[in-house]
Design an enzyme around this catalytic site. Structure first.
Site, short mmCIF file in Angstrom:
data_model
loop_
_atom_site.label_atom_id
_atom_site.label_comp_id
_atom_site.label_asym_id
_atom_site.label_seq_id
_atom_site.Cartn_x
_atom_site.Cartn_y
_atom_site.Cartn_z
N GLU A 233 -0.40 -19.56 36.23
CA GLU A 233 -1.72 -20.19 36.36
C GLU A 233 -1.68 -21.62 35.83
OE1 GLU A 233 -3.93 -17.03 34.48
OE2 GLU A 233 -3.40 -15.74 36.18
N ASN B 50 -1.85 -10.78 27.56
CA ASN B 50 -2.34 -12.13 27.84
C ASN B 50 -3.81 -12.00 28.22
OD1 ASN B 50 -2.92 -14.65 28.82
ND2 ASN B 50 -1.55 -14.53 30.60
N TRP B 51 -4.66 -12.37 27.28
CA TRP B 51 -6.10 -12.18 27.51
C TRP B 51 -6.69 -13.24 28.42
CZ3 TRP B 51 -8.84 -10.46 22.30
CH2 TRP B 51 -8.25 -9.28 21.85
N LYS B 52 -5.90 -14.30 28.70
CA LYS B 52 -6.39 -15.40 29.55
C LYS B 52 -7.73 -15.92 28.99
CE LYS B 52 -3.69 -13.53 33.27
NZ LYS B 52 -3.47 -13.36 34.72
N GLY C 215 -2.59 -10.16 38.93
CA GLY C 215 -4.01 -9.94 39.18
C GLY C 215 -4.33 -9.36 40.54
N GLY D 45 -1.85 -8.69 31.80
CA GLY D 45 -3.10 -9.44 31.87
C GLY D 45 -4.28 -8.49 31.83
N GLY D 46 -4.82 -8.18 33.00
CA GLY D 46 -6.05 -7.40 33.11
C GLY D 46 -6.07 -6.14 32.26
N HIS E 60 3.01 -20.18 32.17
CA HIS E 60 2.37 -19.17 33.01
C HIS E 60 2.08 -19.74 34.39
CE1 HIS E 60 -0.55 -16.33 34.54
NE2 HIS E 60 -0.06 -15.47 33.68
N SER F 57 0.37 -7.14 37.30
CA SER F 57 -0.24 -5.84 37.59
C SER F 57 0.44 -4.68 36.88
CB SER F 57 -0.31 -5.61 39.10
OG SER F 57 -1.13 -6.60 39.71
N GLU G 145 7.29 -13.09 36.25
CA GLU G 145 5.98 -12.75 36.78
C GLU G 145 5.85 -13.27 38.22
OE1 GLU G 145 2.91 -12.02 33.44
OE2 GLU G 145 2.93 -14.15 33.91
P1 PGA Z 1 -2.07 -9.07 35.39
O1 PGA Z 1 -1.65 -10.49 34.78
O2 PGA Z 1 -1.49 -8.03 34.50
O3 PGA Z 1 -3.58 -9.09 35.36
O4 PGA Z 1 -1.51 -9.03 36.78
C1 PGA Z 1 -0.38 -10.70 34.23
C2 PGA Z 1 -0.23 -12.11 33.72
O5 PGA Z 1 -0.78 -13.02 34.34
O6 PGA Z 1 0.43 -12.34 32.70
#
Ligand code: PGA
Length: 253
Positions: A99, A10-12, A175, A236-237, A97, A215, A169
């Site tokens: 977010e 997930n590149w956001k 994050g 994500g990251g 998600h 994470s 998640e």
């Molecule tokens: P993260 O994000 O790996 O940076 O914790 C995961 C996500 O939000 O899907």
């Protein structure tokens, strides 16, 4: 039953078109003929979907979007319809998600509508859910994920659920560098599989892929993926770096 693992990046809100081409090309070079026992998905921003789809063409990597609207077209400023994603080269989409839920006010009902529209368009759909830190500390984790999963799955029908992945998640792990322990994640994944059994029957529950996100890193992916009910990762990251994402895809090697 053995379930084909899914590793999704997930590149956001990261990456211009040029940066997308570069990262996607690096992943193709590294993973283009990835092992048959795992599926690899990258989900760049809407504006980069088409460039990403072109960059991965002919490889084992598939493209996903990060959201989708439930209507086919109309006066929905800022939204994108499922058919538009398919046209741009998407096979997958992420919905719900945290977010989106926390920062853009999406409700369980919105997430259900988005999932339904995505599945109707033939997109494989990753439905995200998870508890906040307050909910975990209050002992509410299993109630919260059960509510979220039922809301998203109840109206889908067993046939559509075949194209669903659930991503657990925990909000406090996203994050933050503080992933759930394999045991914490496994407990929730087991619960989620029970919910799928209630809603769609035991066969679908055995079949559904339940991903962990929050994470995930090269350092913890192997222990997470060793759990019986963890069938993949939403990253994500660490998905923004070709080498670390590739290592995550190669979990267990
Ligand atoms: P993260 O994000 O790996 O940076 O914790 C995961 C996500 O939000 O899907």
């Amino acid at each position: 039953m053995s379930r084909t693992a899914v590793i999704a990046g997930n590149w956001k809100m990261h990456g211009t078109v040029a940066q997308t081409r570069e990262l996607a090309a690096a992943l193709v070079e590294r993973l283009g003929s990835a092992a048959k026992d795992r599926q690899v998905v990258i989900a760049p921003p809407f504006t980069s979907l088409q460039a990403a789809a072109e960059a991965v063409r002919g490889s084992a990597i598939e493209i996903g979007a990060q959201n989708v609207h439930w209507e086919a077209s109309g006066a929905f400023t800022g939204e994108i319809a499922a058919a538009m994603l398919v046209e741009a080269g998407c096979r997958w989409v992420i919905v719900g998600h945290s977010e989106r839920r926390q920062r853009f006010g999406e409700t369980d009902a919105d997430v259900a509508r988005r999932a339904r529209a995505a599945l109707a368009a033939g997109l494989r759909t990753i439905i995200c859910l998870g508890e906040t830190l307050g909910e975990r500390d209050g002992g509410l984790t299993l109630d919260v994920v059960r509510r979220q999963a039922r809301a998203a799955l109840l109206d889908l029908g067993a046939a559509a659920i075949r194209n669903v992945c659930i991503a657990y998640e925990p909000v406090w792990a996203i994050g933050t560098g503080r992933a759930a322990t394999p045991e914490q994640a496994e407990e929730v994944h087991g619960k989620l599989r029970e919910v799928v059994a209630e809603v769609a029957g035991g066969n679908e529950a055995e079949r559904v892929r339940i991903l962990y996100g929050g994470s995930v890193k090269p350092e913890n992916v192997d222990s997470l993926m060793a759990q019986p009910d963890i069938d993949g990762a939403l990253v994500g990251g660490a998905s923004l770096d070709a080498e670390s994402f590739a290592r995550i895809v190669e979990f267990g090697a």
